[in-house]
Design a protein around this motif. Structure first.
Motif, short mmCIF file in Angstrom:
data_model
loop_
_atom_site.label_atom_id
_atom_site.label_comp_id
_atom_site.label_asym_id
_atom_site.label_seq_id
_atom_site.Cartn_x
_atom_site.Cartn_y
_atom_site.Cartn_z
N VAL A 1 -9.84 -26.44 15.13
CA VAL A 1 -9.41 -28.00 14.84
C VAL A 1 -9.28 -28.44 15.94
CG1 VAL A 1 -7.69 -29.04 13.78
CG2 VAL A 1 -8.25 -26.93 12.65
N ILE B 1 -12.90 -30.03 6.80
CA ILE B 1 -12.69 -28.29 7.08
C ILE B 1 -11.90 -28.08 6.06
CG2 ILE B 1 -13.33 -28.49 9.47
CD1 ILE B 1 -10.29 -28.74 10.07
N THR C 1 -12.69 -29.38 17.60
CA THR C 1 -13.45 -30.35 16.82
C THR C 1 -12.66 -32.08 17.11
OG1 THR C 1 -13.73 -29.00 15.00
CG2 THR C 1 -14.21 -31.20 14.70
N GLY C 2 -11.38 -31.99 17.22
CA GLY C 2 -10.89 -33.29 17.15
C GLY C 2 -11.09 -34.20 18.28
N ALA D 1 -18.34 -27.61 12.68
CA ALA D 1 -17.23 -28.77 12.86
C ALA D 1 -17.32 -28.74 14.32
CB ALA D 1 -15.86 -28.32 12.29
N ASN D 2 -17.15 -28.04 15.07
CA ASN D 2 -16.98 -28.28 16.49
C ASN D 2 -18.72 -28.98 16.88
OD1 ASN D 2 -15.74 -25.26 17.60
ND2 ASN D 2 -14.82 -26.77 16.49
N TYR E 1 -18.39 -37.50 10.20
CA TYR E 1 -17.42 -37.11 9.53
C TYR E 1 -17.50 -35.54 9.42
CZ TYR E 1 -15.84 -41.78 7.65
OH TYR E 1 -15.57 -42.85 7.60
N VAL E 2 -16.33 -34.84 9.69
CA VAL E 2 -15.99 -33.27 9.85
C VAL E 2 -15.20 -32.99 8.58
CG1 VAL E 2 -15.58 -31.44 10.94
CG2 VAL E 2 -16.95 -33.10 11.83
N THR F 1 -14.27 -37.39 16.48
CA THR F 1 -14.80 -37.37 15.08
C THR F 1 -13.71 -37.76 14.03
OG1 THR F 1 -16.15 -36.11 13.51
CG2 THR F 1 -14.29 -34.95 14.60
N ARG F 2 -14.10 -38.06 12.64
CA ARG F 2 -13.19 -38.32 11.88
C ARG F 2 -13.11 -37.03 11.18
NH1 ARG F 2 -15.79 -44.16 10.41
NH2 ARG F 2 -15.29 -44.93 12.07
N LEU F 3 -11.90 -36.47 11.34
CA LEU F 3 -11.81 -34.97 10.85
C LEU F 3 -10.73 -34.99 9.58
CD1 LEU F 3 -11.85 -32.04 11.51
CD2 LEU F 3 -9.76 -32.42 12.92
N ALA G 1 -19.23 -32.65 15.48
CA ALA G 1 -18.56 -33.89 16.27
C ALA G 1 -19.14 -33.93 17.50
CB ALA G 1 -17.14 -33.06 16.50
#
Lengths: 441, 91
Positions: free
Chosen positions: A175, A166, A178-179, A148-149, A163-164, A183-185, A152
């Protein structure tokens, strides 16, 4: 490029180098096939020099990666330095760790030293570059956190939307890390296998490059660069054994593939390393299949602090089993408590702070050493895939902090005397205490 | 029992392009047998020689992997959804 086509690992059916990942005939996974026949035309020495003259990142191995246009980048000196270049992480000789385990030669490949602090930057760099070549505007992934990290961050660096997806219960550090990249988490109420199923369905409905689904054949190739670096950093030699964590089994098998490719070309010689796989007891489908002598894995519901390894239904499990057996290696699982001890052991003997997955790997190395499975003459490489700051909960409460007023007297009465008492206690108990040195100096 | 089977893109060429099919059956096995009767080519693509599922085929009953249930013998209820998906490596 050297990549010639995609090929089914099961039935050998061939496909073009597009965003495909499953064989339509037998549902087997597709892999990138290469034609390396011309690579050593100028001799092995020249190929080595070309690699050594390449950039200080994974693109120095572009000949072995599936990009049509070679390394990404505009041209000349700037070539292959665009985006978020990964790799060329330190290989550290860990004599204090080796001594503690009764081994002779242990090296730590510290892949926490990547841009987003895990080995995932290797695979995402390759998948994102290939996604751009194929014309995608959006990259995406199903992730246990590290991916995810990375997705993003690479999306941000390359100007691609991302788009991630989790599991909703992921560690807060992963979290947040990543955000921050914009990104679109999407946090999915379920475990990683649920997230993966959702994304597999979505990948058929959206024109996105899911790096670990429809781009998976390219993505997985990025893991080979770990093996290339290890061999190059050892002076074009192979280690005798690699200890590597297993989640889906992709990293484990691709590291082995990297060594095999180079040996076949004559870039390195000698025996291929024994591959020792590491899992957590709370998610051990591959380790338990190995122990039971099975060649397929029965899925499990994960329950472990090693969330980056919490894949209950490992797609490359059967290949990881094959590789461990073929290479004379092993696959072991360790408990959450052993994982915490593994993190501490690595930190206190090498100065490297790893996340829970590295705790798993270190604890498995310790277990193999204790069982006497490792010949003291072996050169062992411990692959550390991620950064300790991402899983802080694993070390919370494992040590004491002495809180005092800013006064020398309090330091002497509350800190030094406490450490002195602890050190004496340890001497009495006969264990070579970790705090004892601090008490004297 | 009417059950909806969702067919992945990779198999739609063998299913006349259909993305899903309505079938009858009391167990996953019976539903899949009905699917194979309708689209004969699907059988060899997802079943192995012993009649089980190939090792890279995942089947989910309303989101749950049937290997956590009773496998192919898992009972299905009216209106249930069966999803066939390829196994995917992760991270």
């Amino acid at each position: 490029m050297a990549a010639s086509n995609l090929k089914c690992r099961e039935c050998k059916a061939e496909y073009p180098l597009e965003a495909l990942y499953v064989c339509e005939r037998c549902f087997g996974p597709l892999e990138v096939a290469y034609d390396h026949s011309r690579l050593t035309d100028g001799g092995v020495g020249e190929l080595r020099r070309r690699i050594q003259g390449g950039p200080q990142n994974i693109w120095r191995y572009a000949d072995f990666l599936p990009l049509a246009g070679g390394p990404p980048g505009p041209s000349g000196r700037l070539a292959s330095r665009v985006g978020l270049p990964a790799g060329c992480t330190p290989l550290v000789r860990a004599d204090r760790l080796a001594q503690r385990l009764g081994l002779n030669e242990v090296w730590v490949k510290n892949d926490a030293a990547n841009p987003t602090h895990s080995f995932k930057d290797r695979v995402v760099a390759v998948a994102a570059a290939r996604a751009r070549e194929l014309g995608y505007q959006t990259i995406a992934c199903a992730s246990t956190g590290n991916l995810a990290n990375s997705v993003a961050a690479h999306g941000a660096a390359l100007g691609l939307e991302s788009y991630v997806f989790i599991p909703a219960d992921l560690e807060e550090q992963k979290v947040l890390a990543t955000g921050v990249y914009g990104t679109r988490l999407v946090a999915v109420k379920g475990n990683y296998d649920d997230v993966n199923r959702l994304c597999t369905e979505l990948s058929a409905e959206r024109e996105w490059a899911f790096v670990n689904i429809n781009l998976r054949p390219y993505y997985a190739e990025g893991s080979k660069t770990l093996a290339f670096e290890i061999a190059e950093q050892l002076g074009w030699e192979l280690p005798d054994r690699c200890v590597v964590p297993i989640a889906s089994g992709s990293l484990f098998t691709k590291v082995a593939k990297g060594f095999a490719e180079w040996r076949e070309l004559g870039l390195v010689s000698g025996e291929l390393p024994r591959m020792s796989g590491a899992q957590a007891e709370g998610c051990n489908p591959v380790a338990s299949a190995y122990a039971a002598g099975h060649d397929v894995c029965r899925p499990v519901k994960p329950n472990t602090i090693a969330k980056s390894l919490a894949i209950g239904n490992p797609a490359d499990g059967p290949y990881a089993l094959e590789e461990a057996r073929r290479s004379g290696g092993s696959i072991d699982a360790v408990s959450d408590e052993e994982i915490r001890q593994g993190i501490a052991l690595l930190a206190q003997t090498t100065g490297i702070f790893t996340e829970t997955a590295g705790g798993v790997t270190t604890a498995v190395l310790a277990k193999l050493a204790e069982r006497g499975e490792i010949d003291p003459a072996e050169r062992v490489v411990l692959v550390i895939t991620g950064e300790g700051l991402k899983t802080l909960d694993a070390v919370r409460g494992t040590f004491e902090t002495h809180t005092i007023e800013p006064s020398v007297e309090q330091f002497e009465t509350q800190v030094e005397s406490a450490l002195q008492t602890a050190a004496e206690g340890n001497v009495l108990a006969g264990n070579g205490a970790l705090v004892s040195t601090g008490a004297r100096s | 029992m009417a059950v909806t089977v969702k067919i992945p893109t990779q198999l739609r060429t063998a299913a006349e392009g259909a993305s899903e099919a309505q079938l009858e059956g009391a167990t996953v096995q019976e539903v899949l047998d009905g699917l194979f009767e309708r689209f004969g080519e699907l059988r060899t693509r997802i079943s192995d020689d012993d009649g089980g599922l190939r090792r890279f085929v995942n089947v989910y009953l309303s989101g749950e992997d049937i290997r956590f249930l009773d496998g192919l013998q898992t009972p299905v209820s009216d209106g249930a959804e069966l999803t066939i998906l390829p196994a995917v490596a992760g991270g």
